[in-house]
Design a protein around this motif. Structure first.
Motif, PDB file in Angstrom:
ATOM      1  N   SER A  24       5.228 -14.517   7.880  1.00 13.72           N
ATOM      2  CA  SER A  24       6.523 -13.843   8.027  1.00 13.72           C
ATOM      3  C   SER A  24       6.361 -12.356   7.718  1.00 13.72           C
ATOM      4  O   SER A  24       5.398 -11.927   7.082  1.00 13.72           O
ATOM      5  N   THR A  25       7.334 -11.572   8.168  1.00 15.68           N
ATOM      6  CA  THR A  25       7.329 -10.127   7.887  1.00 15.68           C
ATOM      7  C   THR A  25       7.272  -9.889   6.380  1.00 15.68           C
ATOM      8  O   THR A  25       6.483  -9.066   5.898  1.00 15.68           O
ATOM      9  N   LYS A  26       8.077 -10.615   5.641  1.00 13.39           N
ATOM     10  CA  LYS A  26       8.121 -10.456   4.178  1.00 13.39           C
ATOM     11  C   LYS A  26       6.756 -10.745   3.553  1.00 13.39           C
ATOM     12  O   LYS A  26       6.280  -9.995   2.686  1.00 13.39           O
ATOM     13  N   SER A  27       6.107 -11.812   4.003  1.00 14.62           N
ATOM     14  CA  SER A  27       4.791 -12.183   3.483  1.00 14.62           C
ATOM     15  C   SER A  27       3.750 -11.117   3.822  1.00 14.62           C
ATOM     16  O   SER A  27       2.945 -10.721   2.972  1.00 14.62           O
ATOM     17  N   GLN A  28       3.754 -10.630   5.058  1.00 12.65           N
ATOM     18  CA  GLN A  28       2.793  -9.600   5.476  1.00 12.65           C
ATOM     19  C   GLN A  28       2.959  -8.319   4.652  1.00 12.65           C
ATOM     20  O   GLN A  28       1.978  -7.707   4.239  1.00 12.65           O
ATOM     21  N   ILE A  29       4.208  -7.926   4.437  1.00 13.72           N
ATOM     22  CA  ILE A  29       4.464  -6.707   3.660  1.00 13.72           C
ATOM     23  C   ILE A  29       3.951  -6.873   2.232  1.00 13.72           C
ATOM     24  O   ILE A  29       3.277  -5.989   1.697  1.00 13.72           O
ATOM     25  N   LYS A  30       4.235  -8.019   1.628  1.00 21.56           N
ATOM     26  CA  LYS A  30       3.795  -8.250   0.244  1.00 21.56           C
ATOM     27  C   LYS A  30       2.272  -8.172   0.135  1.00 21.56           C
ATOM     28  O   LYS A  30       1.735  -7.518  -0.754  1.00 21.56           O
ATOM     29  N   THR A  31       1.570  -8.820   1.073  1.00 21.80           N
ATOM     30  CA  THR A  31       0.110  -8.806   1.030  1.00 21.80           C
ATOM     31  C   THR A  31      -0.429  -7.399   1.274  1.00 21.80           C
ATOM     32  O   THR A  31      -1.335  -6.939   0.575  1.00 21.80           O
ATOM     33  N   ALA A  32       0.124  -6.694   2.252  1.00 25.64           N
ATOM     34  CA  ALA A  32      -0.342  -5.339   2.567  1.00 25.64           C
ATOM     35  C   ALA A  32      -0.209  -4.411   1.369  1.00 25.64           C
ATOM     36  O   ALA A  32      -1.077  -3.564   1.120  1.00 25.64           O
ATOM     37  N   LEU A  33       0.873  -4.569   0.607  1.00 22.84           N
ATOM     38  CA  LEU A  33       1.129  -3.657  -0.516  1.00 22.84           C
ATOM     39  C   LEU A  33       0.179  -3.863  -1.693  1.00 22.84           C
ATOM     40  O   LEU A  33       0.147  -3.044  -2.614  1.00 22.84           O
ATOM     41  N   TYR A  34      -0.624  -4.939  -1.670  1.00 20.83           N
ATOM     42  CA  TYR A  34      -1.647  -5.092  -2.707  1.00 20.83           C
ATOM     43  C   TYR A  34      -2.613  -3.915  -2.682  1.00 20.83           C
ATOM     44  O   TYR A  34      -3.213  -3.571  -3.696  1.00 20.83           O
ATOM     45  N   ALA A  35      -2.791  -3.290  -1.513  1.00 22.33           N
ATOM     46  CA  ALA A  35      -3.726  -2.175  -1.395  1.00 22.33           C
ATOM     47  C   ALA A  35      -3.089  -0.828  -1.724  1.00 22.33           C
ATOM     48  O   ALA A  35      -3.780   0.184  -1.733  1.00 22.33           O
ATOM     49  N   CYS A  36      -1.800  -0.805  -1.984  1.00 25.91           N
ATOM     50  CA  CYS A  36      -1.080   0.447  -2.164  1.00 25.91           C
ATOM     51  C   CYS A  36      -0.902   0.789  -3.648  1.00 25.91           C
ATOM     52  O   CYS A  36      -0.470  -0.064  -4.429  1.00 25.91           O
ATOM     53  N   PRO A  37      -1.211   2.019  -4.041  1.00 27.03           N
ATOM     54  CA  PRO A  37      -0.919   2.410  -5.426  1.00 27.03           C
ATOM     55  C   PRO A  37       0.562   2.198  -5.721  1.00 27.03           C
ATOM     56  O   PRO A  37       1.423   2.453  -4.865  1.00 27.03           O
ATOM     57  N   GLU A  38       0.855   1.726  -6.914  1.00 22.31           N
ATOM     58  CA  GLU A  38       2.221   1.352  -7.282  1.00 22.31           C
ATOM     59  C   GLU A  38       3.235   2.461  -7.010  1.00 22.31           C
ATOM     60  O   GLU A  38       4.337   2.214  -6.520  1.00 22.31           O
ATOM     61  N   MET A  39       2.870   3.705  -7.293  1.00 28.43           N
ATOM     62  CA  MET A  39       3.831   4.798  -7.134  1.00 28.43           C
ATOM     63  C   MET A  39       4.240   5.036  -5.677  1.00 28.43           C
ATOM     64  O   MET A  39       5.249   5.678  -5.412  1.00 28.43           O
ATOM     65  N   TYR A  40       3.474   4.508  -4.719  1.00 26.21           N
ATOM     66  CA  TYR A  40       3.787   4.691  -3.302  1.00 26.21           C
ATOM     67  C   TYR A  40       4.356   3.436  -2.628  1.00 26.21           C
ATOM     68  O   TYR A  40       4.770   3.490  -1.469  1.00 26.21           O
ATOM     69  N   GLN A  41       4.355   2.314  -3.323  1.00 26.41           N
ATOM     70  CA  GLN A  41       4.701   1.034  -2.685  1.00 26.41           C
ATOM     71  C   GLN A  41       6.104   1.002  -2.087  1.00 26.41           C
ATOM     72  O   GLN A  41       6.289   0.551  -0.959  1.00 26.41           O
ATOM     73  N   GLU A  42       7.083   1.472  -2.827  1.00 31.43           N
ATOM     74  CA  GLU A  42       8.472   1.358  -2.377  1.00 31.43           C
ATOM     75  C   GLU A  42       8.723   2.087  -1.057  1.00 31.43           C
ATOM     76  O   GLU A  42       9.470   1.611  -0.216  1.00 31.43           O
ATOM     77  N   GLY A  43       8.075   3.232  -0.855  1.00 31.70           N
ATOM     78  CA  GLY A  43       8.345   4.015   0.347  1.00 31.70           C
ATOM     79  C   GLY A  43       7.256   3.973   1.401  1.00 31.70           C
ATOM     80  O   GLY A  43       7.314   4.728   2.381  1.00 31.70           O
ATOM     81  N   ALA A  44       6.261   3.106   1.232  1.00 31.69           N
ATOM     82  CA  ALA A  44       5.156   3.057   2.190  1.00 31.69           C
ATOM     83  C   ALA A  44       5.592   2.421   3.510  1.00 31.69           C
ATOM     84  O   ALA A  44       6.340   1.448   3.537  1.00 31.69           O
ATOM     85  N   LYS A  45       5.122   2.990   4.597  1.00 35.75           N
ATOM     86  CA  LYS A  45       5.311   2.392   5.915  1.00 35.75           C
ATOM     87  C   LYS A  45       4.340   1.227   6.027  1.00 35.75           C
ATOM     88  O   LYS A  45       3.195   1.312   5.557  1.00 35.75           O
ATOM     89  N   VAL A  46       4.779   0.113   6.643  1.00 38.56           N
ATOM     90  CA  VAL A  46       3.903  -1.051   6.771  1.00 38.56           C
ATOM     91  C   VAL A  46       3.804  -1.462   8.242  1.00 38.56           C
ATOM     92  O   VAL A  46       4.819  -1.692   8.903  1.00 38.56           O
TER      93      VAL A  46
END
Length: 196
Positions: A24-46
């Motif tokens: 699902s979109t939600k699942s893909q976003i969650k997994t992708a954000l594992y690679a993102c520094p925490e300070m950028y996660q909320e506003g990162a394009k996925v």
């Protein structure tokens, strides 16, 4: 009749094997954000995959970070996030792969384009973050990873060992080193030592 049933069973089994489950979109976003520094996660394009397996924007962003969800066709899990200054380079690579170009041809074409100034690369090092995991360590429903490995990369064309003071091959666990030194794809590799 028995032969028909066997043929239908084999066809159904082969068809099921050939299908790739798209999370699902939600699942893909969650997994992708594992690679993102925490300070950028909320506003990162996925970027991720729709149910046809096409790469699409799953979530618009409002900062300088772009994250790429796991390609469902690949073996295992690999997600990445990178500075938007690298998007032209990354997008061109995806475009060349989609058009059937092999790794060597993709590398050579991007070199020509970077050298000609038609493919823009950052003037200062730009970061990319990669997380990999085994398929069995990924919960496809929730997007959670149980175990994973992280790697950090800083891209800038034509960096040299002398310029950076870095070794041009791995020399100690976790120590930064310069991969592809003196080339259009030179990048500083940082792979945390196991257990860190």
């Amino acid at each position: 009749m028995k032969n028909l049933i066997v043929v239908l069973f084999i066809m159904g089994f082969t068809s099921a094997i050939g299908q790739t489950e798209i999370p699902s979109t939600k699942s893909q976003i969650k997994t992708a954000l594992y690679a993102c520094p925490e300070m950028y996660q909320e506003g990162a394009k996925v970027l991720g995959y729709n149910q046809k397996g096409e790469l699409v924007t799953l979530r618009e962003g409002n900062n300088s970070m772009i994250c790429l969800a796991n390609d469902p066709k690949r073996d295992g899990v690999s997600v990445s996030c990178y500075s938007d200054k690298l998007e032209a380079y990354m997008a061109r690579g995806r475009e060349l792969v989609a058009s059937g170009k092999g790794e060597v041809e993709k590398r050579d074409l991007r070199k020509k384009e970077i050298d000609a100034g038609t493919l823009m690369m950052p003037k200062e090092p730009a970061a990319a973050y990669m997380v990999t995991a085994k398929k069995e360590d990924h919960d496809i429903e929730s997007g959670e990873l149980k175990l994973s490995k992280m790697r950090y990369v800083l891209y800038k064309p034509y960096m040299s060992g002398a310029e950076t003071g870095l070794p041009t091959k791995p020399s100690a666990p976790g120590m930064p080193w310069l991969m592809d030194a003196d080339t259009h794809r030179s990048h500083i590799m940082i792979t945390p030592a196991s257990g860190n």
